[in-house]
Design a protein around this motif. Structure first.
Motif, PDB file in Angstrom:
ATOM      1  N   LEU A 324       0.830  -1.192   0.074  1.00  0.00           N
ATOM      2  CA  LEU A 324       0.004   0.042  -0.020  1.00  0.00           C
ATOM      3  C   LEU A 324       0.839   1.265   0.004  1.00  0.00           C
ATOM      4  O   LEU A 324       0.594   2.259  -0.773  1.00  0.00           O
ATOM      5  N   ASP A 325       1.933   1.190   0.762  1.00  0.00           N
ATOM      6  CA  ASP A 325       2.877   2.374   0.914  1.00  0.00           C
ATOM      7  C   ASP A 325       3.481   2.870  -0.452  1.00  0.00           C
ATOM      8  O   ASP A 325       3.585   3.832  -0.922  1.00  0.00           O
ATOM      9  N   ASP A 326       3.821   1.611  -1.259  1.00  0.00           N
ATOM     10  CA  ASP A 326       4.572   1.782  -2.641  1.00  0.00           C
ATOM     11  C   ASP A 326       3.406   2.505  -3.549  1.00  0.00           C
ATOM     12  O   ASP A 326       3.860   3.465  -4.059  1.00  0.00           O
ATOM     13  N   TRP A 327       2.238   2.035  -3.331  1.00  0.00           N
ATOM     14  CA  TRP A 327       1.231   2.525  -4.246  1.00  0.00           C
ATOM     15  C   TRP A 327       0.999   3.959  -4.030  1.00  0.00           C
ATOM     16  O   TRP A 327       0.892   4.665  -4.886  1.00  0.00           O
ATOM     17  N   VAL A 328       1.072   4.232  -2.610  1.00  0.00           N
ATOM     18  CA  VAL A 328       0.653   5.757  -2.393  1.00  0.00           C
ATOM     19  C   VAL A 328       1.746   6.478  -2.726  1.00  0.00           C
ATOM     20  O   VAL A 328       1.585   7.512  -3.148  1.00  0.00           O
ATOM     21  N   ASN A 329       3.042   6.118  -2.564  1.00  0.00           N
ATOM     22  CA  ASN A 329       4.088   7.000  -2.712  1.00  0.00           C
ATOM     23  C   ASN A 329       4.512   7.045  -4.291  1.00  0.00           C
ATOM     24  O   ASN A 329       4.938   8.228  -4.782  1.00  0.00           O
TER      25      ASN A 329
END
Length: 413
Positions: A324-329
């Motif tokens: 999720l963090d990778d997608w948001v970033n």
């Protein structure tokens, strides 16, 4: 890929509102763009509904913890101004957290196709019904904040997709946990504090030498009583401790693994020197407490298996959050003026006149237990969201007396 159906609980809380909603705030255009996430526009009606629910949910939570009437919390200072940051109120902080959660929910929906996650027809029908019911029972309040029935439906769909995404996203998690990593021992310990805390100033002070001696003698007596019993390994230390000094002595069991950093090292070192059923010979002084300890099981099978599942769950959580963090970033997010002008404040609070509840069962394609909830509290409403876990909420009878605090915007221009 298909995931098996699993029953979900879907609760809908609606409230009859008293007083004027957002009096003096002017006209709010709910169709105005509040934020853009990877070229997807989210309107103000949806964003305001989402944020307002966080206000209502947090207010309800604080009240449930006995914090009284929390109508003045949102304007209180959460973080003082520094050279690198402006002052932040509790309302500002809640809005910041809600913004992060909403963006995460939107990004998850944008990646749902990668995991073949969709909302099944029967659950979509219940979402549609919930949105209709909520809007029809709170139309004046929702109209005042620019929220339509479709906006409510969007928030529910975001929350539902967020729930359904968790299991497929963590399916590739390594679930092999070695016995050495999972192994846990279980002890019984009794302890007594060597300090006192002034509740008005929250300052600690040491007990007198005479008080410490008395506490030491009591723990030594408990140790002797256990050792002199017919079976020290199964002796009920908890009852004996309560009979000896229920005010100062706390006694309980505790399980720990090789990486435990909660229990004081002096206690763990003493425990690790023991075999099943043995007591450490002496009172242990950790500075803040006196302890006595008995090793119940050097290898506790049940605690070990529970720890194995905890380790797997944490790996899944980390896996989910990393993706999720990778997608948001990697996402492009633009916050438009209608969103930036929203303010969570006490000044727009009003009372709940009455509360009623309806609930219905629903199903979703997932192996994760989840639920979708819509709440309209003090005229404030949005969808709940999770960060790294499946969404859940209680179904069934719910009631509320009154809350305060809401979101306002002078205009959507």
């Amino acid at each position: 890929m298909k995931y098996r159906n699993k029953a979900l609980a879907a609760g809908l809380l609606t409230m009859c509102l008293a007083g004027s909603m957002l009096a003096g705030c002017g006209s709010v255009d709910g169709s105005a763009t509040a934020m853009v996430v990877n070229d997807e526009k989210i309107n103000l009606g949806t964003a305001a509904f989402y944020l307002n629910y966080q206000v209502a949910e947090t207010t309800s939570l604080l009240t449930s913890y006995g914090m009284g009437t929390v109508g003045n919390i949102w304007d209180n200072v959460y973080q003082v101004a520094t050279s690198s940051a402006e002052e932040q109120t509790y309302g500002d902080n809640l809005k910041e957290t809600s913004q992060k959660n909403l963006i995460q929910a939107i990004v998850l929906r944008q990646h749902a196709d990668e995991y073949q996650v969709t909302i099944p027809d029967d659950l979509q029908t219940k979402i549609d019904d919930a949105a209709s019911y909520t809007y029809s029972h709170n139309q004046d309040a929702l109209d005042a904040m620019g929220t339509t029935e479709d906006d409510i439906k969007t928030c529910l769909e975001l929350s539902t997709i967020q729930s359904l995404m968790y299991d497929p996203m963590v399916a590739d998690t390594d679930k092999n946990v070695s016995d050495d990593e999972a192994a846990e021992s279980t002890i019984t310990y009794a302890r007594t504090a060597l300090t006192t805390t002034d509740s008005s100033t929250m300052t600690k002070s040491e007990k007198s030498d005479d008080e410490k001696k008395q506490l030491h003698d009591e723990l030594q007596e408990l140790l002797d009583m256990t050792n002199q019993s017919d079976d020290p390994a199964s002796y009920d230390m908890k009852t004996a401790a309560s009979n000896l000094d229920s005010t100062n002595i706390a006694c309980t069991t505790y399980s720990f693994d090789k990486d435990d950093d909660v229990m004081p090292s002096e206690v763990l070192d003493a425990a690790r020197s023991l075999s099943d059923g043995q007591l450490y010979d002496g009172v242990i002084d950790t500075g803040d407490y006196y302890y006595i300890v008995r090793m119940d099981k050097v290898h506790d099978d049940e605690a070990t298996e529970n720890n194995r599942q905890t380790i797997i769950s944490q790996r899944e959580q980390d896996n989910y959050q990393s993706k999720l963090d990778d997608w948001v970033n990697a996402s492009t997010v633009t916050l438009e003026k209608p969103w930036t002008k929203l303010v969570v404040s006490d000044k727009n609070g009003y009372n709940v006149k009455a509360a009623t509840t309806s609930a219905s069962g629903s199903e979703a394609v997932s192996s994760t237990s989840a639920s979708t909830s819509v709440s309209s509290t003090s005229g404030s409403a949005s969808t709940s969201s999770t960060s790294g876990t499946s969404a859940s909420s209680s179904a069934g009878s719910t009631s509320a007396s009154s809350t305060a605090g809401s979101v306002s915007a002078s205009s959507a221009e």
